[in-house]
Design an enzyme around this catalytic site. Structure first.
Site, mmCIF file in Angstrom:
data_model
loop_
_atom_site.group_PDB
_atom_site.id
_atom_site.type_symbol
_atom_site.label_atom_id
_atom_site.label_comp_id
_atom_site.label_asym_id
_atom_site.label_seq_id
_atom_site.Cartn_x
_atom_site.Cartn_y
_atom_site.Cartn_z
ATOM 1 N N ARG A 1 41.237 63.286 15.420
ATOM 2 C CA ARG A 1 42.701 63.399 15.516
ATOM 3 C C ARG A 1 43.277 62.265 16.364
ATOM 4 O O ARG A 1 44.343 61.712 16.050
ATOM 5 C CB ARG A 1 43.084 64.761 16.091
ATOM 6 C CG ARG A 1 42.752 65.917 15.171
ATOM 7 C CD ARG A 1 43.106 67.273 15.758
ATOM 8 N NE ARG A 1 42.479 68.337 14.998
ATOM 9 C CZ ARG A 1 42.933 68.806 13.838
ATOM 10 N NH1 ARG A 1 44.056 68.308 13.324
ATOM 11 N NH2 ARG A 1 42.295 69.767 13.202
ATOM 12 N N SER B 1 40.104 34.646 32.310
ATOM 13 C CA SER B 1 38.743 34.160 32.484
ATOM 14 C C SER B 1 38.403 34.168 33.966
ATOM 15 O O SER B 1 39.269 33.941 34.816
ATOM 16 C CB SER B 1 38.610 32.740 31.922
ATOM 17 O OG SER B 1 37.414 32.127 32.362
ATOM 18 N N LYS C 1 43.068 30.139 30.433
ATOM 19 C CA LYS C 1 42.728 30.873 29.212
ATOM 20 C C LYS C 1 43.507 32.181 29.078
ATOM 21 O O LYS C 1 43.799 32.863 30.057
ATOM 22 C CB LYS C 1 41.232 31.167 29.168
ATOM 23 C CG LYS C 1 40.358 29.928 29.060
ATOM 24 C CD LYS C 1 38.922 30.290 28.737
ATOM 25 C CE LYS C 1 38.796 30.794 27.306
ATOM 26 N NZ LYS C 1 37.398 31.140 26.987
ATOM 27 N N ASN D 1 42.509 34.921 26.600
ATOM 28 C CA ASN D 1 41.574 35.335 25.551
ATOM 29 C C ASN D 1 42.116 36.506 24.726
ATOM 30 O O ASN D 1 42.784 37.390 25.272
ATOM 31 C CB ASN D 1 40.244 35.749 26.185
ATOM 32 C CG ASN D 1 39.561 34.616 26.905
ATOM 33 O OD1 ASN D 1 39.555 33.487 26.443
ATOM 34 N ND2 ASN D 1 38.995 34.905 28.071
ATOM 35 N N ARG E 1 14.553 73.680 9.545
ATOM 36 C CA ARG E 1 15.143 73.080 10.733
ATOM 37 C C ARG E 1 14.225 71.947 11.143
ATOM 38 O O ARG E 1 13.010 72.112 11.179
ATOM 39 C CB ARG E 1 15.326 74.095 11.861
ATOM 40 C CG ARG E 1 16.463 75.091 11.562
ATOM 41 C CD ARG E 1 16.731 76.028 12.727
ATOM 42 N NE ARG E 1 17.071 75.295 13.916
ATOM 43 C CZ ARG E 1 16.607 75.605 15.128
ATOM 44 N NH1 ARG E 1 15.769 76.606 15.289
ATOM 45 N NH2 ARG E 1 16.978 74.896 16.169
#
Length: 493
Positions: free
Chosen positions: A149, A316, A322, A324, A355
């Protein structure tokens, strides 16, 4: 030679925090950032499984009471004893599970002891007639129901966000790439519509599985015999008066399904693992579908391409510049993990006897990891789609990277009608070579070809080499894709 620990006394003191004071073996998601802190992590954790096991045990008593197989009020007493799940310590259950092979054995003992404190008569009905697999499989389906859900809600979020992107960029031209190279122009709207289509495909599969998650009840070997035996009256009665007893087991399965909110299976599925295999397939597909979105974002957000970016890029540890694409990275990691987990679950289909020894046990952790990993990926995908930034200017600039070569297919088709296919191909091939050699636009290179004089004007060549004019039916395809609703259908034309 074994290295000595570099921990100092100060380090040891610093290490006496939560892990030391609590459970040092706890898995808090340190190596699984894709699901750490998400709702699905809570829904699939050890505490959630203990809660589901208790709910499965309580529901069985409730079902038996509803059929008159337990005194009135028994289920309320058991539910009261099971209400506080914190008194059933997951670590203790795990350690004691090693002797019997599963955690239901110690949990049933602990629950019985808790019920005894309230009523010895009620305690006699805890786990009555059930086998450990009945309870654990049912609990797994309850956990899966909650997790699915959450996944559906995040898939809906992702699909809604991608629909907006597709509509906004219906006609935004960009380079279509095949085998990593520029092929022909497409539109960013069509790419986003494709992502949404996969998300909806995943949603359809998850929803189908969710609607069919079954309860498990079979007793020791799948015959339901013990349930009828326990339900028999104390005094013998004539066979003709016991005719309805033959339906005791089936009636109890139906009542148990009603008490748990799960479906009635056609047969006990102790070694008929279709429900788990269906879960595995839906989860693996969803991971891959979201992985496609991530893979494209990872490519398109490369510095040298820069056609999209995440709303908040990850930093970074050493390079301050950076940003990312962290969400896409996490989704991509999930897409690589879940197929392997699904493989284990599919392998468990080959379960012997009534089983199985080992095959069933092998499912537990892979199923949970698949649920929580896909749940984390869906959460990340929704956030990624809702914050994804498109950069049409970069798309247009990249379209011009080949100087018009990206529309060579269009030129060949247009010129073929005027000078024949072979001559047209020769002219375009020669023009493409000249454009690459002299680093000039394709339309200028073709304008220098005497074979094209009087056949096509320089102005027409410039128009034919404009990538934005060669996106085919992309816009109409976007329109058609966006008519698809969450039920998997499409609005009639």
């Amino acid at each position: 030679m074994r290295r000595r620990s570099s921990l100092t006394s100060g380090d040891a003191a610093a290490d006496s925090g939560p892990a030391a004071s609590g459970d040092a073996a706890a898995d808090v998601g340190l190596l699984a950032p894709v699901r750490a802190g998400t709702a699905v992590e809570d829904a699939t954790g050890d505490a959630a499984y203990v809660r589901a096991l208790l709910d499965a045990e309580t529901a069985l008593v409730r079902a038996q009471e509803s059929l008159g197989h337990a005194p009135a009020g028994t289920a309320v007493t058991v539910a009261s004893a099971a209400a506080d799940a914190t008194r059933f310590d997951p670590r203790s259950l795990a350690l004691r599970a090693r002797s019997g092979g599963n955690p239901v054995i110690p949990l049933a003992a602990d629950l019985t002891a808790a019920v005894v404190e309230r009523s010895e008569e009620a305690a006699a009905h805890v786990h009555r007639g059930a086998t450990s697999q009945d309870i654990l499989d049912t609990a797994a389906m309850l956990v899966a129901s909650g997790a699915l859900r959450l996944i559906l809600a995040d898939l809906d979020r992702a699909a809604a966000a991608l629909a907006l992107i597709a509509a906004e960029h219906r006609n935004t031209p960009m380079a279509g790439r095949t085998l990593t190279q520029h092929a022909v122009p497409t539109t960013f709207g069509l790419k986003a519509a494709g992502w949404r289509s996969l998300v909806l495909d995943a949603r359809d599969r998850i929803a189908t599985v969710l609607d069919t998650l079954p309860v498990q009840l079979g007793g020791a070997a799948g015959t339901l015999a013990a349930f009828a035996a326990f339900a028999e009256p104390a005094e013998p009665v004539a066979d003709e008066l016991r005719a309805t007893d033959r339906d005791t087991g089936l009636s109890l399965v139906a009542a148990y399904a009603d008490a748990t909110g799960l479906t009635v299976p056609p047969l006990p599925w102790h070694t008929l693992r279709t429900p788990v295999a269906d879960l595995a397939g839906a989860l693996a597909f969803t991971a891959g579908a979201l992985g496609k979105l991530a893979a494209d974002v990872l490519v398109l957000s490369r510095t040298e391409i820069g056609e999209v970016s995440e709303s908040t890029g990850g930093g970074s540890s050493t390079m301050p510049h950076k940003a990312n694409p962290a969400r896409a990275v996490l989704i991509a990691s999930a897409a690589r993990q879940v197929p392997a987990l699904a493989g284990i679950l599919y392998g468990a289909l080959a379960a012997e006897d009534e089983r199985p020894p080992g095959a069933w046990h092998a499912e537990w952790q892979p199923l949970r990891e698949a649920l929580r990993t896909v749940g984390g990926a869906a959460d990340a995908a929704a956030a990624l789609a809702e914050g994804l930034r498109a950069h049409p200017g970069r798309m247009r600039a990249n379209l011009g990277a080949t100087g018009g070569l990206i529309v060579s297919e269009r030129l060949t088709a247009a010129l073929s009608a005027r000078m024949g296919r072979a001559a047209a191909r020769t002219a375009v091939t020669g023009g493409a070579a000249r454009a690459a050699r002299e680093r000039i636009p394709l339309h200028e290179a073709l304008a220098q070809d005497p074979a094209l004089a009087g056949i096509v004007s320089p102005g027409e060549l410039a128009t034919l080499t404009d990538p934005s004019g060669y996106t085919g039916s992309a816009g109409l395809l976007v329109d058609r894709a966006l008519r698809r609703h969450h039920d998997g259908g499409t609005v009639p034309e």
